[in-house]
Design a protein around this motif. Structure first.
Motif, PDB file in Angstrom:
ATOM      1  N   LEU A  60       0.681  -1.782   0.088  1.00 14.62           N
ATOM      2  CA  LEU A  60      -0.298   0.343  -0.282  1.00 14.62           C
ATOM      3  C   LEU A  60       1.273   1.054  -0.277  1.00 14.62           C
ATOM      4  O   LEU A  60       0.368   2.459  -0.312  1.00 14.62           O
ATOM      5  CB  LEU A  60      -0.943   0.194   0.844  1.00 14.62           C
ATOM      6  CG  LEU A  60      -2.081  -1.168   0.943  1.00 14.62           C
ATOM      7  CD1 LEU A  60      -3.030  -0.845   1.989  1.00 14.62           C
ATOM      8  CD2 LEU A  60      -2.388  -1.748   0.181  1.00 14.62           C
ATOM      9  N   LYS A  61       2.433   1.201   0.268  1.00  8.06           N
ATOM     10  CA  LYS A  61       2.869   2.264  -0.103  1.00  8.06           C
ATOM     11  C   LYS A  61       3.474   2.601  -1.387  1.00  8.06           C
ATOM     12  O   LYS A  61       3.473   1.592  -1.979  1.00  8.06           O
ATOM     13  CB  LYS A  61       4.198   1.863   1.260  1.00  8.06           C
ATOM     14  CG  LYS A  61       3.862   2.595   2.409  1.00  8.06           C
ATOM     15  CD  LYS A  61       4.673   1.695   3.634  1.00  8.06           C
ATOM     16  CE  LYS A  61       5.930   2.221   3.242  1.00  8.06           C
ATOM     17  NZ  LYS A  61       6.439   3.652   3.716  1.00  8.06           N
ATOM     18  N   GLY A  62       3.862   3.610  -1.941  1.00 11.23           N
ATOM     19  CA  GLY A  62       4.692   4.010  -3.208  1.00 11.23           C
ATOM     20  C   GLY A  62       6.454   3.539  -2.981  1.00 11.23           C
ATOM     21  O   GLY A  62       6.609   3.853  -1.470  1.00 11.23           O
ATOM     22  N   GLY A  63       7.365   3.777  -3.724  1.00 14.88           N
ATOM     23  CA  GLY A  63       8.280   4.010  -3.569  1.00 14.88           C
ATOM     24  C   GLY A  63       8.719   2.944  -2.773  1.00 14.88           C
ATOM     25  O   GLY A  63      10.423   3.120  -2.299  1.00 14.88           O
ATOM     26  N   VAL A  64       8.686   1.481  -2.899  1.00 15.46           N
ATOM     27  CA  VAL A  64       9.010   0.698  -2.158  1.00 15.46           C
ATOM     28  C   VAL A  64       9.578  -1.201  -3.403  1.00 15.46           C
ATOM     29  O   VAL A  64       9.674  -1.737  -2.848  1.00 15.46           O
ATOM     30  CB  VAL A  64       8.191  -0.363  -1.297  1.00 15.46           C
ATOM     31  CG1 VAL A  64       7.747   0.131  -0.532  1.00 15.46           C
ATOM     32  CG2 VAL A  64       7.215  -0.929  -2.305  1.00 15.46           C
ATOM     33  N   ALA A  65       9.765   0.023  -4.667  1.00 12.88           N
ATOM     34  CA  ALA A  65       9.740  -1.569  -6.034  1.00 12.88           C
ATOM     35  C   ALA A  65       9.395  -2.439  -6.280  1.00 12.88           C
ATOM     36  O   ALA A  65       9.378  -3.067  -6.707  1.00 12.88           O
ATOM     37  CB  ALA A  65      11.341  -2.241  -5.387  1.00 12.88           C
ATOM     38  N   LYS A  66       7.687  -0.975  -6.209  1.00 11.37           N
ATOM     39  CA  LYS A  66       7.186  -2.441  -6.654  1.00 11.37           C
ATOM     40  C   LYS A  66       6.766  -3.105  -8.242  1.00 11.37           C
ATOM     41  O   LYS A  66       6.975  -3.836  -8.825  1.00 11.37           O
ATOM     42  CB  LYS A  66       5.262  -2.513  -6.740  1.00 11.37           C
ATOM     43  CG  LYS A  66       4.824  -2.140  -5.031  1.00 11.37           C
ATOM     44  CD  LYS A  66       3.391  -1.826  -5.006  1.00 11.37           C
ATOM     45  CE  LYS A  66       2.873   0.117  -5.745  1.00 11.37           C
ATOM     46  NZ  LYS A  66       4.437   0.904  -4.494  1.00 11.37           N
ATOM     47  N   THR A  67       7.589  -1.133  -8.742  1.00 11.81           N
ATOM     48  CA  THR A  67       7.542  -1.556 -10.201  1.00 11.81           C
ATOM     49  C   THR A  67       8.597  -2.142 -11.109  1.00 11.81           C
ATOM     50  O   THR A  67       8.290  -3.095 -11.508  1.00 11.81           O
ATOM     51  CB  THR A  67       7.876   0.324 -11.182  1.00 11.81           C
ATOM     52  OG1 THR A  67       5.918   0.308 -10.600  1.00 11.81           O
ATOM     53  CG2 THR A  67       7.496  -0.029 -12.476  1.00 11.81           C
ATOM     54  N   ILE A  68       9.869  -1.650 -10.468  1.00 12.29           N
ATOM     55  CA  ILE A  68      11.431  -2.747 -10.458  1.00 12.29           C
ATOM     56  C   ILE A  68      11.078  -3.708 -10.313  1.00 12.29           C
ATOM     57  O   ILE A  68      11.681  -4.782 -10.952  1.00 12.29           O
ATOM     58  CB  ILE A  68      12.379  -1.746  -9.523  1.00 12.29           C
ATOM     59  CG1 ILE A  68      12.119  -0.488  -9.839  1.00 12.29           C
ATOM     60  CG2 ILE A  68      13.231  -2.855  -9.751  1.00 12.29           C
ATOM     61  CD1 ILE A  68      13.188  -0.515 -11.148  1.00 12.29           C
ATOM     62  N   SER A  69       9.973  -4.532  -9.227  1.00  9.05           N
ATOM     63  CA  SER A  69      10.539  -6.398  -8.619  1.00  9.05           C
ATOM     64  C   SER A  69       8.946  -6.822  -9.895  1.00  9.05           C
ATOM     65  O   SER A  69       9.947  -7.810 -10.324  1.00  9.05           O
ATOM     66  CB  SER A  69       9.114  -5.862  -7.437  1.00  9.05           C
ATOM     67  OG  SER A  69      10.294  -5.450  -6.419  1.00  9.05           O
ATOM     68  N   ALA A  70       8.107  -6.249 -10.630  1.00  3.91           N
ATOM     69  CA  ALA A  70       7.433  -6.388 -11.001  1.00  3.91           C
ATOM     70  C   ALA A  70       8.164  -6.984 -12.124  1.00  3.91           C
ATOM     71  O   ALA A  70       8.170  -7.578 -13.160  1.00  3.91           O
ATOM     72  CB  ALA A  70       6.112  -5.775 -11.218  1.00  3.91           C
ATOM     73  N   ILE A  71       8.785  -5.566 -12.653  1.00  2.00           N
ATOM     74  CA  ILE A  71       9.627  -5.908 -14.374  1.00  2.00           C
ATOM     75  C   ILE A  71      11.208  -7.432 -14.242  1.00  2.00           C
ATOM     76  O   ILE A  71      10.817  -7.802 -15.170  1.00  2.00           O
ATOM     77  CB  ILE A  71      10.337  -4.164 -14.064  1.00  2.00           C
ATOM     78  CG1 ILE A  71       8.962  -3.178 -15.421  1.00  2.00           C
ATOM     79  CG2 ILE A  71      11.001  -5.104 -15.618  1.00  2.00           C
ATOM     80  CD1 ILE A  71       9.262  -2.065 -14.944  1.00  2.00           C
ATOM     81  N   ASN A  72      11.351  -7.004 -13.399  1.00  2.00           N
ATOM     82  CA  ASN A  72      12.161  -8.075 -13.094  1.00  2.00           C
ATOM     83  C   ASN A  72      12.305  -9.159 -12.468  1.00  2.00           C
ATOM     84  O   ASN A  72      12.727 -10.445 -13.260  1.00  2.00           O
ATOM     85  CB  ASN A  72      13.210  -7.185 -12.267  1.00  2.00           C
ATOM     86  CG  ASN A  72      14.576  -5.895 -13.160  1.00  2.00           C
ATOM     87  OD1 ASN A  72      14.816  -6.676 -13.551  1.00  2.00           O
ATOM     88  ND2 ASN A  72      14.047  -5.019 -12.302  1.00  2.00           N
ATOM     89  N   ILE A  73      11.455  -9.558 -11.997  1.00  2.00           N
ATOM     90  CA  ILE A  73      10.540 -10.999 -11.877  1.00  2.00           C
ATOM     91  C   ILE A  73      10.065 -11.635 -12.779  1.00  2.00           C
ATOM     92  O   ILE A  73      10.208 -12.383 -13.699  1.00  2.00           O
ATOM     93  CB  ILE A  73      10.073 -10.654 -10.263  1.00  2.00           C
ATOM     94  CG1 ILE A  73      10.064 -10.589  -9.301  1.00  2.00           C
ATOM     95  CG2 ILE A  73       9.463 -12.183 -10.552  1.00  2.00           C
ATOM     96  CD1 ILE A  73       9.328 -10.092  -7.837  1.00  2.00           C
ATOM     97  N   ALA A  74       9.932 -10.495 -14.024  1.00  2.00           N
ATOM     98  CA  ALA A  74       8.944 -10.906 -14.618  1.00  2.00           C
ATOM     99  C   ALA A  74       9.870 -11.213 -16.214  1.00  2.00           C
ATOM    100  O   ALA A  74      10.211 -12.527 -16.612  1.00  2.00           O
ATOM    101  CB  ALA A  74       8.200 -10.270 -15.494  1.00  2.00           C
ATOM    102  N   TYR A  75      11.166 -10.707 -16.008  1.00  2.00           N
ATOM    103  CA  TYR A  75      11.843 -10.536 -16.934  1.00  2.00           C
ATOM    104  C   TYR A  75      13.270 -11.371 -16.836  1.00  2.00           C
ATOM    105  O   TYR A  75      13.292 -12.650 -17.472  1.00  2.00           O
ATOM    106  CB  TYR A  75      12.597  -9.521 -17.337  1.00  2.00           C
ATOM    107  CG  TYR A  75      13.957  -9.234 -17.845  1.00  2.00           C
ATOM    108  CD1 TYR A  75      13.786 -10.038 -20.142  1.00  2.00           C
ATOM    109  CD2 TYR A  75      15.316  -9.732 -18.036  1.00  2.00           C
ATOM    110  CE1 TYR A  75      14.656  -9.731 -20.994  1.00  2.00           C
ATOM    111  CE2 TYR A  75      15.853  -9.576 -19.040  1.00  2.00           C
ATOM    112  CZ  TYR A  75      15.748  -9.925 -20.561  1.00  2.00           C
ATOM    113  OH  TYR A  75      17.038 -10.161 -21.745  1.00  2.00           O
TER     114      TYR A  75
END
Ligand SMILES: Nc1ncnc2c1ncn2[C@@H]1O[C@H](COP(=O)(O)OP(=O)(O)O)[C@@H](O)[C@H]1O
Ligand SMILES: [Mg+2]
Length: 253
Positions: free
Chosen positions: A10-25
């Motif tokens: 529920l917090k921003g700036g915790v690396a959700k996006t970076i994690s989603a991208i890199n786990i996916a890749y």
């Protein structure tokens, strides 16, 4: 059967996006899997990363509001074979309101229904969620098998975790198979707060914790400018850590 993973906090700036991208890749590159990445944040950072953010093409908002929208018309190819995405943009804001007002159709199960149009095209679906609990995030949780929670250790790191667990419990009414797989620490540095934060989480029985931590490195910021996942960029600690995290995750399954 495709497995759907929600990256959420529920917090921003915790690396959700970076994690989603890199786990996916990592699943694509190291494990040879086919992955559909869904941008479920109106900020559209995942879409921007892959240079697929615009207002001309269809996006997640259309998929969730337009009854006749076929999922294949919303999926975009990335530059990486085996990695496709459903982009998002600010239209997701309006979509949230629209779903809420459109009581004539089911509201919480739309994404799951849309994903059921896929025929074994992907091994994994990874959802990068907004730091919020709204209709589109609830739709993501209803479609989710496994929940992964990135955590950046600071004074406020554990705020909202309880609410997130509550939400997962609520969603179980629609989705019995949802599992909180665990938290993992991002932007890790060897200092007192990080070590303590890690120990606190490791000792808590409410929140399962991955052994793997993702270390902080300036190379992550660099990848956002070049639009390349870590394993397609210069060798990095964080790249190795995401590889380890994926391994730890796969061994749990
Ligand atoms: N391992 C890391 N090391 C250094 N910076 C990181 C790392 N992970 C994420 N960041 C940076 O932290 C910021 C927030 O990451 P982001 O994935 O956008 O968070 P969220 O999606 O949770 O808001 C970005 O500037 C990103 O580049
Ligand atoms: Mg984000």
């Amino acid at each position: 059967m495709m497995k759907t993973i929600s990256i959420i906090n529920l917090k921003g700036g915790v690396a959700k996006t970076i994690s989603a991208i890199n786990i996916a890749y990592t699943l694509v590159k190291v494990r040879g899997k086919k992955v559909l990445l869904i941008d479920n944040d109106k900020q559209g950072n995942t879409s921007k990363f892959f240079n697929l953010h615009n207002y001309e093409d269809k996006s997640l908002a259309d998929l969730l509001t337009d009854r006749d929208c076929n999922i294949h018309s919303v999926i975009k190819r990335t530059a990486y074979e085996g990695l496709d995405i459903i982009p998002a943009n600010m239209n997701l804001l309006q979509a949230n309101k629209e779903i809420l007002l459109d009581v004539a159709r089911p509201q919480q199960t739309r994404l799951r229904k849309a994903l059921s149009q896929l025929n074994d095209e992907y091994d994994y679906c990874i959802i990068d969620n907004a730091p919020d609990i709204n209709m589109t995030v609830i739709n993501a949780l209803v479609a989710t098998d496994d929940v992964l929670v990135p955590i950046k250790v600071d004074k406020f790191a554990f705020d909202g975790l309880e609410q997130l667990l509550d939400q997962i419990a609520n969603v179980q009414e629609f989705n019995e198979k949802i599992v909180f797989k665990g938290c993992f620490i991002t932007m890790y540095q060897r200092n007192g707060v990080n070590v303590q934060g890690n120990e606190y989480l490791a000792s808590s029985t409410d929140y399962p914790l991955f052994h793997t931590v993702v270390r902080k490195t300036v190379k992550v910021d660099e990848t956002t400018f070049v639009g390349r996942p870590l394993l397609d960029y210069k060798k990095s600690t964080a790249g190795q850590d995401y590889e380890k995290l994926v391994k730890e995750y796969l061994e749990m399954c």
